[in-house]
Design an enzyme around this catalytic site. Structure first.
Site, PDB file in Angstrom:
ATOM      1  N   HIS A 140      36.463  19.657   6.731  1.00 47.35           N
ATOM      2  CA  HIS A 140      35.492  18.812   7.439  1.00 47.35           C
ATOM      3  C   HIS A 140      36.208  17.666   8.146  1.00 47.35           C
ATOM      4  CE1 HIS A 140      31.665  16.394   7.768  1.00 47.35           C
ATOM      5  NE2 HIS A 140      32.540  15.400   7.705  1.00 47.35           N
ATOM      6  N   GLU A 141      37.105  16.984   7.450  1.00 50.53           N
ATOM      7  CA  GLU A 141      37.820  15.854   8.049  1.00 50.53           C
ATOM      8  C   GLU A 141      38.786  16.315   9.141  1.00 50.53           C
ATOM      9  OE1 GLU A 141      36.903  12.889   7.573  1.00 50.53           O
ATOM     10  OE2 GLU A 141      35.505  13.412   5.965  1.00 50.53           O
ATOM     11  N   HIS A 144      37.051  16.727  12.420  1.00 50.05           N
ATOM     12  CA  HIS A 144      36.889  15.483  13.177  1.00 50.05           C
ATOM     13  C   HIS A 144      38.114  15.217  14.038  1.00 50.05           C
ATOM     14  CE1 HIS A 144      33.132  14.254  11.532  1.00 50.05           C
ATOM     15  NE2 HIS A 144      33.561  13.985  10.314  1.00 50.05           N
ATOM     16  N   GLU A 215      28.707  14.710  12.288  1.00 51.84           N
ATOM     17  CA  GLU A 215      28.836  15.123  10.895  1.00 51.84           C
ATOM     18  C   GLU A 215      28.332  16.550  10.704  1.00 51.84           C
ATOM     19  OE1 GLU A 215      30.462  13.644   8.582  1.00 51.84           O
ATOM     20  OE2 GLU A 215      30.872  11.885   9.829  1.00 51.84           O
TER      21      GLU A 215
END
Length: 300
Positions: A140-141, A144, A215
């Site tokens: 997930h990070e 980004h 997100e």
């Protein structure tokens, strides 16, 4: 930067739209300050210096504030191994890996681009999650970073930071120097405060709207990259549940980093607060991951 993270055209369109609108606010804000303060050189120098500092040193500022430090593969072999696997899978440069000693279970990525990025996890997160769940959060990070939205949010939030500083400056100038100021100076400070409040409000709303969508986009990219949406959903439930049990006073110092966290450090339950939140609700994220599981033919 090219990577194997699934491209998200809706995220790209929303980023471009928000940056364009914020750019208009930014230009109008600077123009108003120049007209009010009568010094274009001073305004341009101050604004440029603050923007450059936030853009170039955002990673160092975040690590310092979270009491985090970079760790080597020898110090954290399992963490580095997971990041190495995911970066190879995503075909992207490996960021600096850092660890914060706090028990707050969370993670964030920051930095101006993929070649100058930092991925930070907390001891509390590593202690609570198993390997698959941790990889879901790391993916997930990394999403980004791959989608460049770390830099976009950093720049987008700048107008709010600057406007907030000017509001405080005008307020305290009026509070402590009101008796010594003439009517023209008082009126000027009132105008500066009014323009700053308006710019802050517009920047706040636009940045929050983009943050909530990014997100969801990062959740989707991570789920598709790992092929295990259920692991990410499990991590969300664990982290959100454990954060809810941490005393509120212990979370306030981390609240300013909500926009960068995997899950918000401090969440309000009112409908108005949810509308202004940096993150979608937990249920919305879980529902989205359940739909991805169905698309992949996996159990939710």
């Amino acid at each position: 930067m090219r990577s194997r993270f699934a491209p998200d055209r809706q995220l790209t369109v929303r980023m471009v739209a928000v940056v364009f609108l914020l750019g208009l606010v930014y230009v109008a804000f600077v123009a108003a300050l120049v007209a009010l303060l009568k010094s274009i050189v001073l305004v341009v120098v101050v604004v440029a210096a603050l923007l450059a500092a936030q853009y170039w040193f955002s990673d160092r500022i975040a690590l310092f504030a979270m009491h985090a430090k970079a760790v080597t593969p020898a110090e954290e072999p399992e963490l580095h191994g997971a990041v190495d696997r995911l970066c190879a899978l995503a075909d992207m440069p490996k960021p600096v890996v850092a660890v914060s000693g706090t028990d707050l279970p969370n993670a964030f990525a920051t930095g101006r681009n993929a070649d100058h990025s930092v991925l930070c996890v907390t001891r509390g997160l590593m202690r609570r999650l198993d390997r698959g769940e941790l990889e879901g959060v790391l993916a997930h990070e990394l999403s980004h970073v791959a989608h460049r939205d770390v830099a976009v949010i950093t720049i987008a939030s700048f107008i709010g930071v600057l406007a907030g500083l000017l509001v405080r400056f005008a307020f305290y100038s009026e509070l402590f120097g009101g008796r010594r100021q003439d009517q023209n100076t008082a009126a000027l400070l009132a105008l500066v405060m009014g323009v700053s409040v308006l710019a802050y409000a517009l920047g706040f709303l636009l940045t929050r709207a983009l943050s909530r969508y990014r997100e969801l986009a990062a959740d989707r990219s991570a789920a598709l990259l790992t092929g295990r949406p259920s692991e990410l959903a499990s991590a969300l439930v664990k982290v959100s549940g454990d954060i809810a049990r941490i005393p509120t006073e212990d979370l306030r110092t981390a609240r300013s980093f909500n926009a960068f966290f995997f899950t918000p450090a401090l969440r309000e339950d009112s409908p108005l607060a949810t509308a202004f939140s940096t993150h979608p609700s937990l249920q919305r994220r879980l529902d989205a991951l359940a739909r991805i599981s169905a698309e992949l033919g996996r159990p939710a």
